[in-house]
Design an enzyme around this catalytic site. Sequence first.
Site, PDB file in Angstrom:
ATOM      1  N   ASP A  62       0.825  -1.199   0.000  1.00 12.02           N
ATOM      2  CA  ASP A  62       0.000   0.000   0.000  1.00 12.02           C
ATOM      3  C   ASP A  62       0.868   1.261   0.000  1.00 12.02           C
ATOM      4  O   ASP A  62       0.359   2.380  -0.098  1.00 12.02           O
ATOM      5  CB  ASP A  62      -0.998   0.005   1.153  1.00 12.02           C
ATOM      6  CG  ASP A  62      -0.341  -0.100   2.527  1.00 12.02           C
ATOM      7  OD1 ASP A  62       0.904  -0.145   2.600  1.00 12.02           O
ATOM      8  OD2 ASP A  62      -1.082  -0.142   3.532  1.00 12.02           O
TER       9      ASP A  62
ATOM     10  N   ASP B 128      -1.105  -6.111  -0.169  1.00  8.94           N
ATOM     11  CA  ASP B 128      -1.482  -5.484   1.094  1.00  8.94           C
ATOM     12  C   ASP B 128      -2.990  -5.269   1.192  1.00  8.94           C
ATOM     13  O   ASP B 128      -3.629  -4.851   0.229  1.00  8.94           O
ATOM     14  CB  ASP B 128      -0.811  -4.111   1.210  1.00  8.94           C
ATOM     15  CG  ASP B 128       0.487  -4.157   1.994  1.00  8.94           C
ATOM     16  OD1 ASP B 128       0.747  -5.170   2.664  1.00  8.94           O
ATOM     17  OD2 ASP B 128       1.246  -3.171   1.928  1.00  8.94           O
TER      18      ASP B 128
ATOM     19  N   GLU C 237      -1.533  -5.598   8.646  1.00  6.66           N
ATOM     20  CA  GLU C 237      -0.754  -5.066   9.754  1.00  6.66           C
ATOM     21  C   GLU C 237      -1.446  -5.340  11.080  1.00  6.66           C
ATOM     22  O   GLU C 237      -2.668  -5.452  11.148  1.00  6.66           O
ATOM     23  CB  GLU C 237      -0.564  -3.555   9.587  1.00  6.66           C
ATOM     24  CG  GLU C 237       0.234  -3.170   8.352  1.00  6.66           C
ATOM     25  CD  GLU C 237       0.433  -1.654   8.241  1.00  6.66           C
ATOM     26  OE1 GLU C 237       0.079  -0.927   9.201  1.00  6.66           O
ATOM     27  OE2 GLU C 237       0.937  -1.209   7.196  1.00  6.66           O
TER      28      GLU C 237
ATOM     29  N   GLU D  49       9.143  -4.595  10.663  1.00  8.42           N
ATOM     30  CA  GLU D  49       9.591  -3.299  10.152  1.00  8.42           C
ATOM     31  C   GLU D  49      10.016  -2.342  11.262  1.00  8.42           C
ATOM     32  O   GLU D  49       9.339  -2.202  12.272  1.00  8.42           O
ATOM     33  CB  GLU D  49       8.484  -2.620   9.336  1.00  8.42           C
ATOM     34  CG  GLU D  49       8.904  -1.244   8.816  1.00  8.42           C
ATOM     35  CD  GLU D  49       7.930  -0.624   7.830  1.00  8.42           C
ATOM     36  OE1 GLU D  49       8.216   0.487   7.346  1.00  8.42           O
ATOM     37  OE2 GLU D  49       6.894  -1.254   7.539  1.00  8.42           O
TER      38      GLU D  49
END
Length: 287
Positions: free
Chosen positions: A62, A101, A133, A200
């Site tokens: 994204d 994503d 996420e 990340e």
Amino acid sequence: MSHQTLDVAPSRATPTPVPMKRLTVPAIRSRKGKEPIVMLTAYTTRMAQLLDSHCDALLVGDSLGQVIYGLPSTLPVTLDMMIAHGAAVVRGSHHSVVIVDMPFGSYEASPERAFESASRMLAETGAAAVKLEGGEAMAPTVAFLSARGIPVCGHIGLTPQAVNALGGYGARGRSEAEQAKILRDARAIADAGAFAIVVEGVVETLANAITAAIAVPTIGIGASAQCDGQVLVIDDMLGMFERTARFVKKFDDMAGRISAAVETYAADVRSRAFPGADQVYAARDQG
């Protein structure tokens, strides 16, 4: 008699592909502790064609919101945008696992909402998996999707869709409490059935601890070389942008090379050196 004809084959859209057997989600899952997984983002068919033979996985991130559309963050990205670019990347690849994503707002409300979005994503793109996420709170959703045949790649640590709640894009895991939370997140997502987890923007020691603690591959971005794989935004690593995160290594200066090429083109147009004899079509001989 001589004449010139338009060269229409191969088409830009459908160049002759090199036959390859596409990798699978279980193949990526089995790479835990073995040869590192190579992943890059891709958003277009042509870029997918160029990356495919070198990568194990292509992530339709994204991040296209900023990279392609110039948006200030990933938050405005829509499911339709992700589907359009996901389908383009699938068309351009024959070897890599394609992961798309899930955009902000398309999965957080409930596992059922996530399934609706993810099933549409896979059906309309042909991709192999989705990425979402979140940590412990998203574990039931990961389990719900995995149990229904939708492979899920997790994403923990610095999660850009939660930038407002996190207060920015700084590295995570600097305090013991935050390290413990992120480690719990990793375990929860792995235990829920994710086949891999993107880690990340966390401190290196935490990335190493996560990699050792879970049974599925970790894919680092601003994490550690000891992760089971690495991913970068393709435009960042090619040097298309001046400002990038600290963890980005620029492997080229494509922005500079493009600028130089366009400068030469502009000069040739203004001097009427382009088009030359090789770029124009002569009338057919009448004799």
